[in-house]
Design an enzyme around this catalytic site. Structure first.
Site, PDB file in Angstrom:
ATOM      1  N   ASP A  45      -1.943  -1.554   7.057  1.00  0.00           N
ATOM      2  CA  ASP A  45      -2.487  -0.450   7.855  1.00  0.00           C
ATOM      3  C   ASP A  45      -3.870  -0.042   7.356  1.00  0.00           C
ATOM      4  O   ASP A  45      -4.782   0.222   8.151  1.00  0.00           O
ATOM      5  CB  ASP A  45      -1.557   0.761   7.775  1.00  0.00           C
ATOM      6  CG  ASP A  45      -0.366   0.655   8.720  1.00  0.00           C
ATOM      7  OD1 ASP A  45      -0.371  -0.206   9.617  1.00  0.00           O
ATOM      8  OD2 ASP A  45       0.577   1.456   8.548  1.00  0.00           O
ATOM      9  N   HIS A 105      -2.538  -2.711  13.594  1.00  0.00           N
ATOM     10  CA  HIS A 105      -2.058  -4.041  13.222  1.00  0.00           C
ATOM     11  C   HIS A 105      -2.955  -5.133  13.804  1.00  0.00           C
ATOM     12  O   HIS A 105      -3.202  -6.157  13.161  1.00  0.00           O
ATOM     13  CB  HIS A 105      -0.618  -4.240  13.689  1.00  0.00           C
ATOM     14  CG  HIS A 105       0.334  -3.224  13.161  1.00  0.00           C
ATOM     15  ND1 HIS A 105       1.619  -3.066  13.650  1.00  0.00           N
ATOM     16  CD2 HIS A 105       0.196  -2.287  12.190  1.00  0.00           C
ATOM     17  CE1 HIS A 105       2.221  -2.095  13.001  1.00  0.00           C
ATOM     18  NE2 HIS A 105       1.380  -1.599  12.114  1.00  0.00           N
ATOM     19  N   HIS A 128      -2.961   6.869   8.171  1.00  0.00           N
ATOM     20  CA  HIS A 128      -4.069   6.562   9.072  1.00  0.00           C
ATOM     21  C   HIS A 128      -5.126   7.669   9.092  1.00  0.00           C
ATOM     22  O   HIS A 128      -6.322   7.407   8.996  1.00  0.00           O
ATOM     23  CB  HIS A 128      -3.538   6.349  10.489  1.00  0.00           C
ATOM     24  CG  HIS A 128      -2.515   5.266  10.591  1.00  0.00           C
ATOM     25  ND1 HIS A 128      -2.782   3.952  10.286  1.00  0.00           N
ATOM     26  CD2 HIS A 128      -1.212   5.299  10.982  1.00  0.00           C
ATOM     27  CE1 HIS A 128      -1.698   3.231  10.480  1.00  0.00           C
ATOM     28  NE2 HIS A 128      -0.732   4.019  10.907  1.00  0.00           N
ATOM     29  N   HIS A 130       2.995  -3.112   3.815  1.00  0.00           N
ATOM     30  CA  HIS A 130       2.630  -2.699   5.166  1.00  0.00           C
ATOM     31  C   HIS A 130       1.604  -1.573   5.130  1.00  0.00           C
ATOM     32  O   HIS A 130       0.703  -1.532   5.983  1.00  0.00           O
ATOM     33  CB  HIS A 130       3.844  -2.256   5.976  1.00  0.00           C
ATOM     34  CG  HIS A 130       3.474  -1.932   7.386  1.00  0.00           C
ATOM     35  ND1 HIS A 130       3.253  -2.902   8.339  1.00  0.00           N
ATOM     36  CD2 HIS A 130       3.208  -0.749   7.997  1.00  0.00           C
ATOM     37  CE1 HIS A 130       2.884  -2.326   9.469  1.00  0.00           C
ATOM     38  NE2 HIS A 130       2.846  -1.017   9.295  1.00  0.00           N
TER      39      HIS A 130
END
Length: 307
Positions: free
Chosen positions: A240, A78, A263, A236
């Protein structure tokens, strides 16, 4: 031109997974410095950690950076997204713990502080990574791809069984402050069914539904005031992705597509990209290209335009 902050800014809070109190201070840095973390709570050894794709250690549910001495900092995504979204290319982040504070679960407070502190132009040209050929990685039903494009465009799709999430898809050109207006306030989220499992495994110990995370349970939403956007989860995920792509070391000129990606898969994509020198070229940005980078021309007043 390259950029940094005009003034340092500090953030205090808890780590999402550790639950530990932590303070992170982002300092201005000179041209060509890049983004580095420094663990101020450790007295011995190499406490500098580069924010770079090849320092990412596979970790569940967050992005963790580890240097050659084994010193780490986690949940950097973030903060990295905020730096990239504000067009900040050089900074030293001093942190007194192993995890970046989660704040409200989004990048909004980072962005607000950065724009309030001001962005300083440096006497060195910006560089970008131009995608020349498509690169793709897959893991089961999930995949991520980079392909040529004039600007950074992010196209993301998610698909969850929870009725309150379901299937969501969004495409966004990241030029001209779009990250700040469209994505920066979208919070991290999880399923209620996963919370107990995560906490039993020592994760999400600092997570508080409605305070720094959105929790979905079937068609119910625990968010402390409702969703900030009807499609907040996919926004969101895009946030990311920008944070993880920022570990490339320079803005990317190309199209990123993610389908159920996380991720680890985005990092795997960067590793595949840099393993193929024919797939990219590092370019010096002239004025026309610089205007297309995330954060170019951004003002603090743009925060009031968030959807």
């Amino acid at each position: 031109m390259q950029t940094t902050l005009k003034n340092k800014v500090s953030f205090k809070g808890v780590g999402l997974h550790s639950g530990a109190r932590v303070c992170a201070t982002v300092h201005p840095a000179s041209a060509e410095y890049g983004i580095w973390f420094r663990r101020t709570d450790l007295a011995d050894g190499d406490v500098l950690i580069p924010a770079r794709w090849d320092c990412v250690e596979r970790s569940p549910l967050c992005t963790k950076l580890v240097n050659e001495a084994g010193i780490s900092v986690s949940t950097v995504e973030h903060l990295m997204a905020a730096l990239a979204g504000c067009g900040l290319q050089n900074a030293l982040i001093e942190i007194d713990g192993p995890e970046v504070p989660i704040l409200d679960g989004s990048s909004a407070q980072f962005v607000d502080a950065f724009l309030a502190a001001g962005i300083q132009m440096l006497d060195a040209p910006s560089r970008a990574i131009r995608i020349l050929k498509p690169v793709e990685v897959r893991e089961g039903a999930a995949w991520a791809r980079l392909s040529p494009g004039d600007t950074l465009e992010i196209d993301f799709q998610i698909d969850f069984e929870e009725a309150a999430i379901g299937r969501q898809q969004k495409t966004l050109n990241m030029a001209n402050g779009a990250f700040v207006r469209e994505l920066s306030d979208s919070r991290t989220f999880c399923r209620r069914a996963d919370v107990d499992t995560m906490q039993a495994n020592g994760l999400a110990l600092g997570g508080v539904p409605g305070e720094n995370a959105v929790v979905f349970d079937g068609d119910l939403v625990e968010s402390g005031g409702g969703l900030r956007h009807a499609d907040e989860p996919v926004r969101h995920k895009m946030l990311d992705a920008l944070g993880d792509l920022a570990l490339a070391g320079a803005p990317i000129l190309g199209r990123y597509e993610g389908h159920r990606a996380g991720h680890a898969l985005t990092n795997k994509l960067l590793r595949a990209l840099f393993a193929n020198p024919e797939a990219y070229r590092v370019v010096t940005c002239d004025a026309d290209v610089a205007r297309l980078l995330p954060g170019a021309g951004l003002r603090h007043a743009d925060l009031a335009l968030t959807a």
